[in-house]
Scaffold this motif. Structure first.
Motif: not given
Lengths: 325, 134
Positions: A113-117, A98, A23, A27, A101
């Motif tokens: 599971v990997f959620v990135r906004s 954002l 992450s 970024r 999510r």
């Protein structure tokens, strides 16, 4: 300088699925830090394994809720999932909310599971500039499925086709008359149509319009006719989940079709060409613009244009002539 | 151009569905030019810490009006530490009695805002205390 073929500690961690390292890299890529680009160069050769699915549609069509349900459907099949959810940046303050999510938080503790906004940060086309880079990071992490949710789109934000193998266009009943269905743009890019909130009035009419639109298509590449899948209210879990399973099956079928017909190679090539185009713009145009801005030339040019002493087109040719020898 | 942007997460831990304040804050942070991730209500500390790491935020703002801040806030700090993310600043707000402040500070909550705190005071605190990542 260490041996170029050897993985750095950072890359080893990402390959092992370390969330914090991945992450942070995403970024740094978003913030366009030079060292992040160096890492991207090194991980690129390990990418290209994941099935990338784009989900697009108008604001409030239910994309995030659908992505949430798709995560569950893929997890049932023991696939790991990465999600990139894009929301718009304010053109005035540069800030962003954002919020995609919120619909996916029940998966927050699932290590698969990997959620990135991501905020658009001024990019047009429904995505952010860093989406392509972030896809590579999730790919190297070993995610089997990567879902990209675009911002709420209108008619022509079709950028998503350059980043995905399978594009899902989410529609809801009541979007307008049948002319909408024959317009160019977003209606042309779907590999799968979803009629979401299909329990509402007008879903049959919408399905009919899509069918007649598809019937008029001159040809379907690879013989893939985009299926139209109706998904009803998420408050009726049993039928909702059944429909989402149907969607997950269609997504897998589409990938198989791409593989069997060789179209997968075409899509990968299109993606590669877009990536080269973007990298070239970064490598050529960005430094030129920076130099012109820092030297004050840009200001002087703007003045000349304002006074109508010259025009932007002539000046662009002059500048290009200076750099391109 | 390379620029280290600041990302903020606004989260509501525990059994508390009153998120008007949290949403107003999210909006104020947006208007101040920050990227804001909002998690929604009814979050466990585990969900919040995990999301904060996935989103790589600089600041987590916790809002709690239910009285359970004494457990929930420190637990988020603890979990972030376990995940090697103790560089993420955690602040809190809500209905929090004065006598609880010190315990929360000791647990690693950097600042606490209670009803009556102005948006400006919160934004000023962030501006003065939050530095872009190394």
């Amino acid at each position: 300088m260490s041996n170029n073929t050897e993985d750095t500690e950072q890359i080893k961690k990402i390959k092992a699925g370390d969330v914090r390292t991945a992450s942070r890299l995403i970024r740094n890529l978003e913030d366009e830090l030079p060292e992040a680009k160096t890492t991207l160069k090194r991980i690129f050769l390990h990418t290209g394994k994941a099935h990338v699915v784009g989900i697009t549609g108008s604001p409030g069509a239910g994309k995030s809720t659908l992505v949430d349900a798709m995560i569950s459907a893929f997890r049932k099949k023991e696939k790991t999932v990465g999600v990139l959810a894009v929301d718009p940046t304010s053109p005035f303050t540069g800030g962003a909310i954002l919020g995609d999510r919120i619909r996916m938080q029940r998966h927050a503790e699932d290590a698969g599971v990997f959620v990135r906004s991501l905020a658009t940060r001024g990019a047009l086309g429904g995505l952010s500039k860093a989406v392509g880079d972030a896809v590579h990071v999730l790919d190297v992490m070993g995610k089997d499925m990567i879902l990209i949710e675009t911002v709420g789109t209108g008619q022509q934000e079709v950028e998503i086709i350059n980043h995905s193998h399978t594009v899902i266009v989410v529609l809801v009943p009541g979007m307008g008359d049948e002319i909408q269905a024959i317009k160019a743009g977003i209606m042309e890019i779907a590999d799968i149509f979803v009629i979401n909130k299909a329990d509402r009035d007008g879903s049959n009419q919408l399905a009919n319009e899509l069918m007649s639109m598809l019937n008029m298509a001159p040809a379907f590449p690879g013989g893939w006719r985009p299926p139209v899948i109706k998904i009803g209210s998420c408050f009726e879990p049993q039928t909702f989940n059944q429909s989402v399973d149907e969607l997950a099956t269609a997504i897998a079928d589409h990938y198989r079709c791409l593989e069997e017909t060789g179209l997968l190679g075409d899509r990968m090539k299109r993606k590669a060409m877009v990536e080269i185009g973007e990298a070239l713009r970064d490598a050529i145009l960005t430094p030129v613009l920076r130099e012109m801005t820092e030297s004050g030339e840009m200001d002087a040019i703007a003045e000349r244009i304002l006074k109508r002493e010259s025009d932007p087109y002539t000046i662009a040719e002059e500048v290009a002539g200076r750099y391109l020898k | 151009m390379a620029e280290k942007r600041i990302r903020i997460m606004v989260a509501k831990p525990g059994l508390d569905g009153h998120d008007r304040g949290a949403r107003i804050l999210a909006r104020a942070f947006r208007d101040a030019g920050y990227e804001v991730i909002y998690t929604g209500c009814h979050q466990t500390p585990e969900q919040i810490a995990s999301a904060a790491v996935q989103e790589d935020v600089d600041l987590v703002g916790l809002s709690c009006l239910s009285g359970a801040h004494g457990y929930l806030f420190p637990r988020v700090v603890e979990l972030l530490k376990e995940k090697g993310a103790d560089d993420i600043t955690v602040i809190g707000g809500g209905i929090i009695p004065d006598q609880d402040f010190q315990k929360l500070y000791d647990a690693g909550i950097k600042e606490i805002f209670t009803p009556g705190a102005t948006l400006d005071s919160i934004l000023d605190w962030i501006k003065n205390n939050l530095k872009p990542r190394d």
